[in-house]
Design an enzyme around this catalytic site. Structure first.
Site, PDB file in Angstrom:
ATOM      1  CG  HIS A 289      -1.690  -2.783  -0.101  1.00 31.37           C
ATOM      2  ND1 HIS A 289      -0.614  -2.168  -0.727  1.00 31.37           N
ATOM      3  CD2 HIS A 289      -1.318  -2.933   1.186  1.00 31.37           C
ATOM      4  CE1 HIS A 289       0.348  -1.973   0.151  1.00 31.37           C
ATOM      5  NE2 HIS A 289      -0.048  -2.419   1.313  1.00 31.37           N
TER       6      HIS A 289
ATOM      7  CD  GLU B 102      -0.838  -1.010   9.143  1.00 27.60           C
ATOM      8  OE1 GLU B 102       0.169  -1.572   9.594  1.00 27.60           O
ATOM      9  OE2 GLU B 102      -1.540  -1.487   8.246  1.00 27.60           O
TER      10      GLU B 102
ATOM     11  CB  CYS C  74       4.653  -6.258   5.410  1.00 23.86           C
ATOM     12  SG  CYS C  74       4.310  -5.117   6.769  1.00 23.86           S
ATOM     13  CB  CYS C  75       8.809  -4.561   8.214  1.00 20.64           C
ATOM     14  SG  CYS C  75       7.431  -3.407   8.431  1.00 20.64           S
TER      15      CYS C  75
HETATM   16 ZN   LIG Z   1       5.820  -3.429   6.838  1.00 19.94          ZN
END
Ligand SMILES: [Zn+2]
Length: 636
Positions: free
Chosen positions: A189, A315, A399-400
């Protein structure tokens, strides 16, 4: 030779004083950032840094990549520190400052003697350090902690977290690289690459830049590191669950990648680092790759509201023109990452195609991600809903929310830029920017009711007359901009390049530049290959993309059609969800009269007139739950 020519202004040199962003930034500071902290605390993410912390049995049972998100908990805390630090940089707050110090002290004591720092691989899985870079997010978490450390240092001048992360980065530098005994790896990532660029700038230590370059250049080379580390673990590389290294953009060396593929957040974080490094090293190959990928993304794989990454399964990206609406993934983080990338491209290549996309994502795909009260969030941002998709207070993989918080807390960084000779205005937001040009302080004060209104007046404030170039973005959505300097009309075609007007003169204190950016209601159509939008139209005004919500309509939204000739009138609704421009007009609704007991028939359905009300996409799902559509039937 590529050089970074346009740098953003430091956060404290910019103010926002408008009725759109200023209240949202206050909500971000007063509601969102504290809300995220409470969630971090309640879920154990803060305590996980304590030496005596022990995970519960369930966490242990799930193990690495058994569906557990615990392995990237550190990144959630890091993004919160980053957001809180940006906020502190602009709004000193002793309580906030103290809280940050407490959390940072916890992180510092969790660091190993060799510099290593990761709660998962300290408390749960210590035997598996650096064994699965493909899946386990170790370097990703390090990257977010580095970004947090740089933000905290720049906001407070304190080196507490910065020193911790320099030690960790030095440890990482000793572990990874081309030398004998080092691992030739990089993270599945991407994230640490862009973070190391920030660390190099903050510390002046070139070795961090070199490490970033190493990670980017090594990616996708053969023999493939992820194959090799899988074999070392005793795994068959062919059993990789995502099946292709396109998933993490390591299918080819980065310079050779022809198209945007895979997980969308990973992609745009990687491309951001590539843009940074192309500026740092004058690397035209990286810049060419960025431009090629940018063009591919924005001409074939981007939603009309700036969202990217159509599919939930990876995703990320699927195939060209595959942009389904109801199942759109369009993760909030991906749109935020697109802003990061666009912002870096702008520093290299002042072209409004980047700013237009930055602004589109900001006002639509990103802003929809947070509720008006600042305490509920969208992870995915569909362009159509049957009424079951709602913002949530938190997620198993959150995460957002902290990504939104750090973007909004640092929004001032995106408005202006400067070079040695020019002041640049990227975004029109009431407030001011303070530049240093040729040793002189130059203040530009924006007076505007943008994004609702088309008029912007820039007041130039100077200590003494100064010559410089003023570069103003002429938004791509605006067909007929007008600019006047002290009342005199400017010839835009002669003085514009890549959508930026340049006015060079000896500026006097009190000079005024007036822009009119007419924002009529516009219909937008998709490329014919976008099957999901066949026969449909979207509505846009200025930077906003609009949608219909069921709460404003009597008939089901999928029965409503908009005649090509129908006028839509903008109207400011001061009492609606904090005030917004809504679009009103007359459409038609397909009638079900005469269809009793009939499934198919020769006669076309009849229609009835119906009123249409469209609201900006960001504001949907704040009232009575119901369906929503961005793309509506077009009636020719
Ligand atoms: Zn996110």
């Amino acid at each position: 030779m590529v050089r970074q020519r346009y740098t953003p202004l430091p956060l404290p040199h910019v103010t926002i004083a408008d009725s759109f962003w200023a209240p949202r930034r206050a909500v971000n500071r007063e509601r969102t950032i504290p809300h995220i902290y409470r969630q971090l605390l309640a879920t154990g993410r803060i305590d996980a840094f304590r030496p005596d912390w022990s995970p519960d049995a369930e966490t242990r049972r799930r193990g690495p990549w058994g569906g557990s998100t615990v392995m990237f908990w550190d990144s959630d805390v890091a993004k919160w520190i980053e957001a809180a630090s940006y906020s502190l940089a602009m709004h000193p707050d002793p309580q906030f400052d103290g809280l940050l110090d407490e959390v940072i002290a916890l992180i510092a004591q969790a660091q190993h003697a060799d510099g290593y720092l990761n709660t998962w691989f300290t408390t749960i899985d210590p035997q598996d350090r650096w064994k699965n870079l493909r899946d386990w997010h170790e370097l990703y978490c390090a990257g977010h902690l580095i970004e947090a450390a740089v933000a905290h240092y720049e906001a407070t001048g304190k080196r507490t977290l910065l020193d911790v992360l320099c030690r960790y980065a030095d440890h990482i530098s000793s572990m990874f690289g081309p030398e004998p005994g080092q691992k030739r790896g990089y993270c599945g990532h991407p994230e640490i690459e862009l973070a190391l660029v920030k660390l190099a700038h903050a510390t002046g230590e070139r070795r961090y830049m070199e490490l970033s370059r190493y990670f980017v250049d090594e990616r996708g080379r053969q023999p493939h590191y992820f194959d090799e580390e899988a074999r070392v673990r005793g795994d068959d590389p062919a059993t990789f669950w995502a099946r292709s290294y396109e998933y993490n953009q390591s299918h080819l060396p980065v310079r050779e990648q022809p198209e945007v593929v895979g997980h969308a957040v990973r992609a745009v974080y990687l491309y951001s680092a590539m843009a940074d490094l192309s500026a740092e090293y004058g690397d035209a190959g990286l810049l060419d790759a960025c431009k090629r990928l940018w063009t591919h993304l924005t001409t074939k794989r981007t939603y009309v509201m700036g969202g990217i990454g159509a599919s939930r399964s990876n995703e990320g990206f699927t195939s060209d023109y595959d942009l389904p609406n109801e199942s759109a993934y369009a993760e909030t983080c991906a749109a935020i990452g697109l802003i990061f990338w666009a912002h870096r491209m702008l520093q290299l290549d002042l072209d409004r195609r980047y700013t237009d996309m930055l602004e589109l994502a900001l006002y639509n795909a990103v802003l929809s991600g947070v509720s008006l009260d600042g305490e509920a969030f969208f992870y995915d941002n569909p362009l159509a809903s049957t009424g079951t998709h709602h913002r949530q207070a938190w997620f198993n993989c959150p995460c957002c929310p902290p990504n939104l918080a750090r973007l909004l807390a640092s929004l001032v960084a995106y408005i202006y830029a400067q070079s040695e000779t020019d002041a640049v205005v990227h975004l029109y937001i009431q407030g001011a920017g303070q530049f240093q040009i040729d040793g002189q302080r130059v203040t530009l004060r924006q007076e505007t009711n943008y994004p609702w209104d088309s008029s912007v007046v820039l007041h130039v404030e100077l200590e003494r007359p100064t010559s410089f170039g003023l570069r103003l973005r002429l938004p791509g959505w605006c067909a007929a901009p007008q600019v006047r300097v002290n009342g005199a009309m400017v010839d835009l075609t002669a003085a514009s390049e890549h959508g930026y007007l340049r006015i060079e003169r000896e500026w006097q204190d009190g000079d005024q530049v007036a822009l009119v950016l007419p924002m009529p209601v516009e219909r937008v159509y998709a490329h014919p290959a976008v099957v999901a939008n066949a026969g449909q139209v979207a509505l846009r005004r200025g930077p906003f993309v609009y949608c219909l919500e069921q709460v404003d309509h009597v008939v089901p939204l999928d029965r409503i059609a908009l005649p090509e000739t129908a006028d839509l009138t903008p109207r400011f609704a001061p009492d609606l969800l904090g005030g917004m421009v809504v679009l009103g007009g007359s459409g038609v609704a397909l009638d079900d009269a005469g269809w009793d007991g009939v499934l198919y028939r020769r006669d076309r359905p009849t229609t009835q007139p119906c009123a249409i009300t469209a609201i900006p996409y960001y504001a949907w799902d704040h009232r009575e739950p119901g369906s929503m559509r961005v793309w509506i039937r077009s009636q020719t």
